[in-house]
Write an enzyme that holds these catalytic residues in place. Structure first.
Site, PDB file in Angstrom:
ATOM      1  N   THR A  10      33.141 -20.078  30.351  1.00 58.61           N
ATOM      2  CA  THR A  10      33.418 -19.377  31.087  1.00 58.61           C
ATOM      3  C   THR A  10      33.911 -19.818  32.151  1.00 58.61           C
ATOM      4  O   THR A  10      35.105 -18.899  32.785  1.00 58.61           O
ATOM      5  CB  THR A  10      32.745 -17.772  31.075  1.00 58.61           C
ATOM      6  OG1 THR A  10      31.808 -18.771  32.191  1.00 58.61           O
ATOM      7  CG2 THR A  10      32.128 -17.442  29.947  1.00 58.61           C
ATOM      8  N   ARG A  33      26.378 -17.651  30.864  1.00 55.16           N
ATOM      9  CA  ARG A  33      25.014 -16.845  31.128  1.00 55.16           C
ATOM     10  C   ARG A  33      25.890 -14.948  30.956  1.00 55.16           C
ATOM     11  O   ARG A  33      25.092 -13.708  31.560  1.00 55.16           O
ATOM     12  CB  ARG A  33      24.831 -16.790  32.814  1.00 55.16           C
ATOM     13  CG  ARG A  33      23.759 -17.987  32.674  1.00 55.16           C
ATOM     14  CD  ARG A  33      23.286 -18.078  33.931  1.00 55.16           C
ATOM     15  NE  ARG A  33      24.722 -18.502  35.402  1.00 55.16           N
ATOM     16  CZ  ARG A  33      24.471 -18.521  36.555  1.00 55.16           C
ATOM     17  NH1 ARG A  33      22.933 -18.642  36.786  1.00 55.16           N
ATOM     18  NH2 ARG A  33      25.251 -18.899  37.275  1.00 55.16           N
ATOM     19  N   ASN A  86      28.723 -29.119  28.983  1.00 57.83           N
ATOM     20  CA  ASN A  86      29.042 -28.605  30.071  1.00 57.83           C
ATOM     21  C   ASN A  86      28.805 -27.741  31.223  1.00 57.83           C
ATOM     22  O   ASN A  86      28.663 -27.828  32.744  1.00 57.83           O
ATOM     23  CB  ASN A  86      30.732 -27.781  29.778  1.00 57.83           C
ATOM     24  CG  ASN A  86      31.371 -26.920  31.138  1.00 57.83           C
ATOM     25  OD1 ASN A  86      31.783 -28.775  31.915  1.00 57.83           O
ATOM     26  ND2 ASN A  86      31.151 -26.224  31.472  1.00 57.83           N
ATOM     27  N   TYR A 148      22.278 -34.359  43.089  1.00 57.95           N
ATOM     28  CA  TYR A 148      22.992 -34.498  42.410  1.00 57.95           C
ATOM     29  C   TYR A 148      23.871 -34.852  41.732  1.00 57.95           C
ATOM     30  O   TYR A 148      24.157 -35.275  39.963  1.00 57.95           O
ATOM     31  CB  TYR A 148      24.576 -33.166  42.715  1.00 57.95           C
ATOM     32  CG  TYR A 148      25.894 -33.143  41.888  1.00 57.95           C
ATOM     33  CD1 TYR A 148      25.426 -31.997  41.512  1.00 57.95           C
ATOM     34  CD2 TYR A 148      26.712 -33.940  42.260  1.00 57.95           C
ATOM     35  CE1 TYR A 148      26.275 -31.735  40.600  1.00 57.95           C
ATOM     36  CE2 TYR A 148      27.499 -33.427  41.060  1.00 57.95           C
ATOM     37  CZ  TYR A 148      27.627 -32.354  40.291  1.00 57.95           C
ATOM     38  OH  TYR A 148      29.155 -32.491  39.633  1.00 57.95           O
ATOM     39  N   LYS A 152      23.140 -36.974  36.999  1.00 55.89           N
ATOM     40  CA  LYS A 152      24.723 -36.402  36.294  1.00 55.89           C
ATOM     41  C   LYS A 152      23.876 -38.824  36.197  1.00 55.89           C
ATOM     42  O   LYS A 152      24.532 -39.707  35.198  1.00 55.89           O
ATOM     43  CB  LYS A 152      25.280 -36.981  37.609  1.00 55.89           C
ATOM     44  CG  LYS A 152      26.229 -35.677  37.458  1.00 55.89           C
ATOM     45  CD  LYS A 152      26.062 -34.604  35.972  1.00 55.89           C
ATOM     46  CE  LYS A 152      26.369 -33.065  36.631  1.00 55.89           C
ATOM     47  NZ  LYS A 152      26.632 -32.144  35.341  1.00 55.89           N
ATOM     48  N   VAL A 181      37.867 -31.759  40.380  1.00 55.34           N
ATOM     49  CA  VAL A 181      38.255 -30.869  39.390  1.00 55.34           C
ATOM     50  C   VAL A 181      38.353 -29.145  40.284  1.00 55.34           C
ATOM     51  O   VAL A 181      37.794 -29.232  40.412  1.00 55.34           O
ATOM     52  CB  VAL A 181      37.796 -30.645  37.561  1.00 55.34           C
ATOM     53  CG1 VAL A 181      38.813 -29.913  36.591  1.00 55.34           C
ATOM     54  CG2 VAL A 181      37.277 -31.893  37.250  1.00 55.34           C
ATOM     55  N   THR A 183      38.378 -26.108  40.073  1.00 53.01           N
ATOM     56  CA  THR A 183      37.932 -25.536  39.619  1.00 53.01           C
ATOM     57  C   THR A 183      36.880 -23.850  40.169  1.00 53.01           C
ATOM     58  O   THR A 183      37.017 -24.106  41.437  1.00 53.01           O
ATOM     59  CB  THR A 183      36.410 -25.533  38.291  1.00 53.01           C
ATOM     60  OG1 THR A 183      35.412 -26.379  39.586  1.00 53.01           O
ATOM     61  CG2 THR A 183      37.075 -26.456  37.081  1.00 53.01           C
TER      62      THR A 183
END
Length: 257
Positions: A10, A33, A86, A148, A152, A181, A183
């Protein structure tokens, strides 16, 4: 008509994958979710592109959520041809500043869910002799800074190793490693972005276009921008001790506050 399942569909890169794949004529299974946002997204993509968009509400930080998505991926009567793992998030703060519960939640979403969902999808894809998996990682995977990046890095190593094991099966696996990015990612984590230079930002739709092109070429790793390719090339030849210091300093200068 092929079907793609996208987790974290989403917003951000997930939403960009959904738009691009729907425009290309793929049916979709949208996973996130928020049921309300999923339904709105599914309706919009169906009305605009005439594809079928299935909604699956699941929290990949929970065992039930992972199981629900794994069950859909294992449905041989309605197979998934492309899986895009993702879903993910960041924690604000350095190591030991972040509660352990939040660190473990990140590992479950970034590592356990990716392992279990990839395995569920690939088991069916291998039997059919075709399919693809894109596991969204980050250029942070190549820099020794933070949990993090460590999570990854696991995604990259796992994906490339699995890709080698499945060579010749007709199933392609690829780790996607974008940089910054534009977002909702940083906003959701409570991170400011004013200190990040404009040249470091990427467009989500362009990231997806580059990723799908690399997947079609059979690549197991995609760094979807020449600027970040150059930076990661330098990182490879920089001694780890020096790289750690540079990563820490640049993180304090440019990283989210």
């Amino acid at each position: 008509m092929t079907t793609a399942l996208i987790t974290g569909s989403t917003a951000g890169i997930g939403a960009a994958f959904a738009r691009r794949l729907a425009a290309d004529g793929h049916d979709l299974v949208l996973v996130a979710r928020d049921t309300e946002r999923l339904r709105e997204q599914a309706t919009e993509l169906h009305d605009r592109h005439g594809i079928e968009a299935e909604v699956l509400t699941a929290d990949l930080a929970t065992d039930d959520g992972i199981e629900a998505v794994a069950a859909r991926l294992g449905d041989r009567k309605n197979p998934v041809d492309l899986l895009v793992n993702n879903a993910g998030f960041g924690n604000k703060g350095r190591y030991l500043d972040v509660p352990m519960a939040d660190e473990l939640k990140m590992l479950r979403v970034h590592c356990e869910a990716v392992l279990r969902l990839t395995s569920a999808a690939v088991t069916v894809m291998r039997d059919r002799g075709r399919g693809g998996v894109v596991n969204v990682a980050s250029v942070a995977a190549f820099l020794p800074r933070g949990t993090y990046g460590a999570s990854k890095a696991w995604v990259v190593q796992f994906t490339q190793g699995a890709a080698r094991d499945l060579a010749g099966s007709g199933v392609r696996l690829m780790a996607l490693c974008p940089g910054f990015v534009r977002t909702e990612f940083h906003e959701r984590a409570g991170m400011g972005t004013d200190s990040i230079p404009g040249w470091m930002w990427l467009d989500a739709d362009k990231v997806v276009a580059a990723a799908l092109a690399d997947l079609a070429r059979g690549k197991s790793l995609s760094i979807p921008d020449p600027r970040y390719k150059a930076l990661m090339g330098l990182a490879k030849v920089t001694p780890r001790s020096l790289l750690g210091g540079i990563s820490s300093r640049t993180g304090r200068k440019y990283g989210p506050r």
